[in-house]
Design a protein around this motif. Structure first.
Motif, mmCIF file in Angstrom:
data_model
loop_
_atom_site.group_PDB
_atom_site.id
_atom_site.type_symbol
_atom_site.label_atom_id
_atom_site.label_comp_id
_atom_site.label_asym_id
_atom_site.label_seq_id
_atom_site.Cartn_x
_atom_site.Cartn_y
_atom_site.Cartn_z
ATOM 1 N N GLY A 117 0.773 -1.233 0.000
ATOM 2 C CA GLY A 117 0.000 0.000 0.000
ATOM 3 C C GLY A 117 0.808 1.288 0.000
ATOM 4 O O GLY A 117 2.036 1.287 -0.013
ATOM 5 N N MET A 118 0.056 2.397 0.026
ATOM 6 C CA MET A 118 0.653 3.721 -0.156
ATOM 7 C C MET A 118 1.621 4.111 0.959
ATOM 8 O O MET A 118 2.700 4.644 0.702
ATOM 9 N N LEU A 119 1.230 3.873 2.198
ATOM 10 C CA LEU A 119 2.055 4.352 3.312
ATOM 11 C C LEU A 119 3.377 3.595 3.402
ATOM 12 O O LEU A 119 4.430 4.184 3.671
ATOM 13 N N ALA A 120 3.306 2.277 3.113
ATOM 14 C CA ALA A 120 4.543 1.487 3.134
ATOM 15 C C ALA A 120 5.476 1.940 2.015
ATOM 16 O O ALA A 120 6.696 2.052 2.212
ATOM 17 N N ALA A 121 4.907 2.230 0.846
ATOM 18 C CA ALA A 121 5.734 2.692 -0.275
ATOM 19 C C ALA A 121 6.369 4.040 0.056
ATOM 20 O O ALA A 121 7.541 4.286 -0.260
ATOM 21 N N ALA A 137 -6.228 10.158 2.494
ATOM 22 C CA ALA A 137 -6.259 11.226 3.503
ATOM 23 C C ALA A 137 -4.959 11.246 4.311
ATOM 24 O O ALA A 137 -4.423 12.312 4.628
ATOM 25 N N LYS A 138 -4.454 10.053 4.620
ATOM 26 C CA LYS A 138 -3.196 9.979 5.384
ATOM 27 C C LYS A 138 -2.034 10.515 4.565
ATOM 28 O O LYS A 138 -1.118 11.155 5.098
ATOM 29 N N VAL A 139 -2.062 10.254 3.275
ATOM 30 C CA VAL A 139 -1.001 10.750 2.388
ATOM 31 C C VAL A 139 -1.037 12.283 2.337
ATOM 32 O O VAL A 139 0.008 12.942 2.416
ATOM 33 N N VAL A 140 -2.255 12.834 2.264
ATOM 34 C CA VAL A 140 -2.385 14.302 2.265
ATOM 35 C C VAL A 140 -1.831 14.878 3.571
ATOM 36 O O VAL A 140 -1.121 15.892 3.569
ATOM 37 N N ASP A 141 -2.113 14.201 4.665
ATOM 38 C CA ASP A 141 -1.598 14.673 5.961
ATOM 39 C C ASP A 141 -0.067 14.609 6.026
ATOM 40 O O ASP A 141 0.547 15.299 6.837
ATOM 41 N N ARG A 142 0.533 13.783 5.179
ATOM 42 C CA ARG A 142 1.998 13.690 5.139
ATOM 43 C C ARG A 142 2.622 14.744 4.226
ATOM 44 O O ARG A 142 3.827 14.728 3.958
ATOM 45 N N GLY A 143 1.807 15.652 3.702
ATOM 46 C CA GLY A 143 2.364 16.754 2.914
ATOM 47 C C GLY A 143 2.438 16.473 1.427
ATOM 48 O O GLY A 143 3.256 17.060 0.716
ATOM 49 N N ILE A 147 9.914 18.646 0.953
ATOM 50 C CA ILE A 147 9.092 19.858 0.918
ATOM 51 C C ILE A 147 7.619 19.449 1.007
ATOM 52 O O ILE A 147 7.085 18.795 0.106
ATOM 53 N N ARG A 148 7.002 19.836 2.104
ATOM 54 C CA ARG A 148 5.575 19.525 2.309
ATOM 55 C C ARG A 148 4.713 20.384 1.396
ATOM 56 O O ARG A 148 5.001 21.555 1.190
ATOM 57 N N ARG A 149 3.671 19.800 0.864
ATOM 58 C CA ARG A 149 2.755 20.562 0.006
ATOM 59 C C ARG A 149 1.343 20.408 0.547
ATOM 60 O O ARG A 149 0.868 19.300 0.753
ATOM 61 N N LYS A 150 0.687 21.539 0.767
ATOM 62 C CA LYS A 150 -0.654 21.529 1.365
ATOM 63 C C LYS A 150 -1.722 21.332 0.286
ATOM 64 O O LYS A 150 -1.464 21.555 -0.895
ATOM 65 N N PRO A 151 -2.920 20.950 0.714
ATOM 66 C CA PRO A 151 -4.033 20.842 -0.251
ATOM 67 C C PRO A 151 -4.378 22.186 -0.884
ATOM 68 O O PRO A 151 -3.858 23.219 -0.473
ATOM 69 N N PHE A 152 -5.265 22.142 -1.839
ATOM 70 C CA PHE A 152 -5.564 23.294 -2.686
ATOM 71 C C PHE A 152 -6.879 23.961 -2.326
ATOM 72 O O PHE A 152 -7.826 23.287 -1.966
ATOM 73 N N PRO A 153 -6.967 25.258 -2.535
ATOM 74 C CA PRO A 153 -8.279 25.895 -2.410
ATOM 75 C C PRO A 153 -9.162 25.608 -3.625
ATOM 76 O O PRO A 153 -10.377 25.638 -3.525
#
Ligand code: DUC
Ligand code: ZN
Ligand code: ZN
Ligand code: ZN
Length: 485
Positions: A97-101, A135-141, A450-456
């Protein structure tokens, strides 16, 4: 400790002007005339541009039965030597899965990267777990999710999976990216050409004609419209795909298009009447196109219907390419470019008058930072921005050759290109990390995530179907909102 860059012309996406730049620590402190600092960097006779951002690399990517040979160490140093200070790499989830990768990618990047870096997460299937993990991936930046419409039986997603993921992106304030080629048609054409006895690298080009890219680009855009989300089309290589993007933008959709430096400057003749190794080294997807398509891409950059220039740096050795001897469909897809993107674009774009220096900066840095939501930390020459700066010397020139490149691959698809315009100095967060002619060395571990935040931005769908059903539930918890919104 402060540094001042003196005597240069600052070239930003919106204007050019003469000024000094004062750097304190890792960021720009002041811009103006006659600034003083502890250390002086000479920019006389040169431009100062924001560090390049390559939004599309695949360093050490496991792919097509092998692993891309360019490492995080060699690839990120090659980037710095060519004026690129940030790369955005694609995380490919395996069974775990995504988090392990993501852990795997972080392990490699934190130990090896000389340049700054960020990630896109690939969505290669769909389930409740994908829904939760995004959602967890977004929280990781990480605010971008990539979808492959090609590579059937491997990375490819079907329309239902892509639609589900796009809707999830809309809810999370994330941007979907798409590799747009119709994977079913590619697979059918591969079988057809192999059955007819076309087994060499030219079969790769025959099996991925512009129509398969145009069809998939249209489909991705319509699915994005149905999901009410902006969409970013990677490696736009042909007019059919560019046309779909233009049309959508004209209707008010936020659709972004990314041509590669390879497609802008190398054409389909690279595959025909060549020796096997030469052609196979240039096998990538989509394949190189003819001059008409190249003209379309250049026009799009000038007109703004295409916004950024990337590389899809995914570099395999000649030995790896030979896995596909006797069957072009097994040649690992990918070419390099991260080291040469800026100098080739300057030479073939700015020197020829196709792009202004400001458009060059927009396409290699500023637009990318804005679309990926890291502006003005990156992509800008402004007080408070990271001091990722390139003293760009239009009088420095070289002949591109594998013999003296930083990339560890045994060839270069731009071999023999004479380029004018190279970094005199590359600064990453205030430190000189590359100086022309001064034997600069990689600094593994120096690069930062470099963390990237979600979009407006969302796309208010042009499609009407949602209005006759229920209003869309948009989950925008405060931590998913960018600062200032
Ligand atoms: N195309 C390539 O050529 N390589 C990596 C992945 C891709 O889509
Ligand atoms: Zn759940
Ligand atoms: Zn791709
Ligand atoms: Zn790619």
């Amino acid at each position: 400790m402060s540094t001042v860059i003196k005597g240069g012309t600052i070239v930003a996406a919106d204007r050019s002007y003469e000024a000094d730049i004062l750097i304190e620590g890792e960021t720009i402190k002041a811009i103006g005339p006659d600034l003083a600092g502890d250390t002086v960097v000479d920019a006389s006779g040169a431009y100062i541009i924001p560090g390049g951002i390559d939004p599309h690399t695949h360093l050490e990517m496991p792919f097509m039965g092998t692993t891309a040979a360019e490492t995080w160490e060699s690839g990120t140093f090659a980037a710095l030597s060519g004026g690129t200070t940030t790369v955005v790499d694609f995380v490919i989830p395996g069974e775990a899965g995504m988090l392990a990768a993501l852990e795997e990618w972080e392990g490699r990047a934190t130990r090896q990267a000389s340049s700054d870096y960020s990630y896109h997460m690939c969505v290669t299937g769909w389930s409740e777990k994908h829904f939760d993990d995004m959602a967890k991936v977004v929280d990781r930046g990480i605010n971008t999710f990539k979808h492959f419409m090609a590579y059937k039986g491997a990375l490819m997603v079907n329309d239902d999976e892509m639609f589900a993921s796009f809707q999830r992106c809309a809810a999370l304030g994330a941007l979907p990216l798409v590799h747009a080629e119709n994977g079913d048609i590619v697979a059918a054409l591969q079988q057809k050409y192999l059955a007819e006895g076309t087994t060499g690298p030219e079969g790769h080009a025959f099996s991925r004609p512009p129509e398969v890219e145009g069809e998939a680009t249209n489909r991705a855009i319509m699915i994005a419209d149905a999901a009410g989300v902006p969409v970013y089309i990677v490696h736009v290589s042909c007019e059919q795909s560019h046309e779909a993007i233009r049309r959508a933008r004209q209707k008010g959709m936020r659709v972004y298009g990314e041509p590669l430096i390879q497609h802008l400057t190398l054409d389909e003749s690279e595959y025909f009447n060549r020796d096997w190794d030469y052609a196979a080294r240039r096998v990538m997807s989509p394949p190189f196109r003819n001059k008409l398509h190249q003209d379309s891409l250049w026009a799009g950059l000038a007109a703004g219907s295409l916004q950024v220039v990337a590389t899809d740096h995914c570099a395999f050795t000649t030995e790896q390419k030979r896995f596909g001897l006797g069957n072009f469909a097994k040649i690992p897809n990918g070419t390099g470019g991260v080291e040469d993107r800026l100098s080739v674009l300057w030479t073939k774009g700015v020197e020829t008058g196709r792009l202004t220096p400001n458009e060059f900066v927009a396409a290699t840095s500023t637009n990318i930072a804005q679309i990926l939501n890291i502006y003005p930390q990156k992509g800008a020459i402004l007080p408070g921005s990271d001091a990722d700066l390139v003293v760009w010397d239009p009088k420095l020139s070289k002949t591109i050759s594998a013999a003296n490149q930083k990339s560890i691959i045994d060839y270069n698809v731009f071999e023999g290109f004479q380029v004018n315009g190279l970094p005199r100095y590359t600064l990453s967060r205030g430190e000189i990390v590359w100086a022309d002619g001064q034997n600069s060395q990689p600094q593994p571990g120096r690069g930062k995530f470099i963390r990237r935040k979600p979009f407006p931005a969302v796309n208010a769908a042009l499609s009407k179907w949602k209005e006759v059903t229920a209003p869309r539930a948009v989950n925008r918890s405060p931590e998913h909102m960018p600062i200032g919104v």
